[in-house]
Design a protein around this motif. Structure first.
Motif, mmCIF file in Angstrom:
data_model
loop_
_atom_site.group_PDB
_atom_site.id
_atom_site.type_symbol
_atom_site.label_atom_id
_atom_site.label_comp_id
_atom_site.label_asym_id
_atom_site.label_seq_id
_atom_site.Cartn_x
_atom_site.Cartn_y
_atom_site.Cartn_z
ATOM 1 N N HIS A 1 -39.105 43.095 28.553
ATOM 2 C CA HIS A 1 -37.707 42.990 28.961
ATOM 3 C C HIS A 1 -37.402 43.592 30.327
ATOM 4 O O HIS A 1 -36.319 43.364 30.863
ATOM 5 N N SER B 1 -33.724 50.938 27.190
ATOM 6 C CA SER B 1 -34.640 50.398 26.185
ATOM 7 C C SER B 1 -34.244 50.780 24.758
ATOM 8 O O SER B 1 -34.605 50.079 23.813
ATOM 9 N N LEU C 1 -41.814 47.184 25.348
ATOM 10 C CA LEU C 1 -40.449 46.755 25.652
ATOM 11 C C LEU C 1 -40.245 46.591 27.154
ATOM 12 O O LEU C 1 -39.572 45.649 27.605
ATOM 13 N N HIS D 1 -32.257 44.238 21.286
ATOM 14 C CA HIS D 1 -33.655 43.805 21.313
ATOM 15 C C HIS D 1 -34.398 44.153 20.026
ATOM 16 O O HIS D 1 -35.534 43.698 19.829
#
Length: 410
Positions: A164, A132, A160, A331
């Motif tokens: 994801h 992450s 997150l 991300h």
């Protein structure tokens, strides 16, 4: 097929929020150089390098006449033409070599109609897992909240994970005092009991701090403790005292350093970076050495856009000994320069592009937009923090004095 031209373009791609690290900050954007290598058959290969501006663009322009007529298939000759190891004493071009190697591999794949992983030994996985990569951060645009407290960090990680699918969480530390960051790290461990964790203070802890932090997390489901202190010798001393695997991306970035780590083990895991090592092929070679000597392998992130992310994915596709989730800042980006926008995560993984070459192409409208953003905002010093004028990093570091003080908006 012969090289006919090399073009370099600097872009600034916005981040959702400014990200803090031990040496300063990413100031709300990544500044990157997009490299295009054109061949006499009309194909264009893509590369990418961190940083940018006129000096970087001029350096690539200067290579164009030097490499004109070079066959992109001759990758080993390319290495010596650009980054001869003895010449690097005077002119280190490793990252430039990487960007042009990316583009040449992209050209070869397009020319042959095969994805890059087929040129690197063939894929053994269709997707690559990622961590992450959590940062303390300033508030961002459009109401993106700051991340400073343990609660805010856990909330950010939950978001997150929900979006994801991450099952590995990496905390970028070295920003606040070690005891405070230990509290944050243990809060993550408590919040995600089935997940793996890793901590990276960018080598700015003192020896005592590194040992104390390492021993305090021995009970946690750690992947590894990354660069707690500076240098191979420092890592070795921590490794002797702490029952947590140690990793590095700072002091094993070439084959001489890798040999030193094999002979006198300091790091259990080496994070391979397709830019820092001088290309995808160098990382494949290094992974083979790590496999022989039972050194773990992961993939490092140096602030990639979609082009370099594609190189990381093709690398991850071919490494049998990639047993750790890769790192990615990806991300945190608010956009990208590739067609179709950002590559999506699915279950914490990103699919390896299967198109010819790197499998990504430029979105010219987005490139133009981010060229203008760079012209508007310019670059920024990696080793400065816009929230702390006059501050500069030390090793061991002097961290943010009071974690209770809000970070404040930029």
């Amino acid at each position: 097929m012969k090289i006919t031209d090399i073009r370099a373009t600097t872009v600034a791609v916005p981040l959702e929020a400014p990200l803090l690290h031990s040496n300063g900050a990413h100031w709300g954007r990544f500044v990157r150089t997009i490299v295009e290598v054109e061949a006499d058959n009309g194909l264009v290969g893509l590369g990418e390098m961190g940083g940018g501006g006129e000096s970087a663009e001029a350096a690539f322009r200067a290579l164009a006449p030097y490499l004109e007529g070079h066959d992109p298939f001759e990758l080993e000759a390319l290495r010596f033409k650009i980054a001869n190891p003895t010449a690097s004493l005077y002119n280190n071009r490793t990252q430039m070599l990487a960007a042009i190697e990316f583009a040449c591999i992209d050209l070869l794949g397009q020319h042959l109609g095969v994805p890059a992983y087929d040129l690197l030994g063939g894929r053994i996985r269709d997707s690559v897992p990622f961590a992450s990569y959590l940062f303390y951060r300033y508030p961002g645009a459009s109401g993106v909240p700051e991340v400073r407290t343990p609660g805010q960090l856990v909330e950010h990680a939950r978001a997150l994970k929900a979006e994801h699918g991450f099952t590995v969480h990496k905390l970028k530390g070295g920003v606040f005092p070690p005891d405070y960051e230990l509290e944050c790290y243990l809060a993550l461990a408590e919040a995600f009991p089935g997940d793996r964790l890793r901590y990276d203070p960018n080598a700015v802890l003192s020896m005592d701090e590194g040992v104390r932090f390492g021993k305090a997390i021995e009970h946690v489901a750690n992947d590894y403790l990354e660069d707690p202190v500076w240098g191979l010798e420092g890592l070795r001393l921590v490794r002797e005292r702490v029952d947590v695997p140690l990793a590095t991306n700072t002091v094993v970035v070439n084959f001489e350093q890798l040999a030193a780590n094999v002979l006198r083990r300091s790091a259990d895991v080496v994070l391979l970076d397709t830019t820092f090592w001088g290309g995808i092929r160098a990382c494949v070679k290094a992974a083979g050495i790590c496999e022989t000597f039972q050194v773990g392998v992961s993939v490092h992130s140096s602030g990639e856009l979609g082009i370099q992310l594609a190189t990381m994915l093709h690398l991850g596709a071919v490494l049998p000994n990639l047993t750790y989730a890769a790192d990615a800042h990806y991300h945190h980006l608010a956009g990208d320069v590739i067609e179709g926008g950002k590559l999506p995560y699915d279950g914490g993984r990103i699919a390896v592009p299967s198109g010819p070459g790197l499998g990504v192409r430029l979105d010219r409208d987005k490139v133009a937009e981010y060229v203008e953003l760079y012209r508007e905002l310019g670059g920024y010093p990696y080793d400065r923090d816009p929230g702390r004028p006059g501050w500069y990093p030390l090793v061991p570091n002097e961290r943010w004095a009071d974690p209770a003080v809000p970070l404040g908006a930029l």
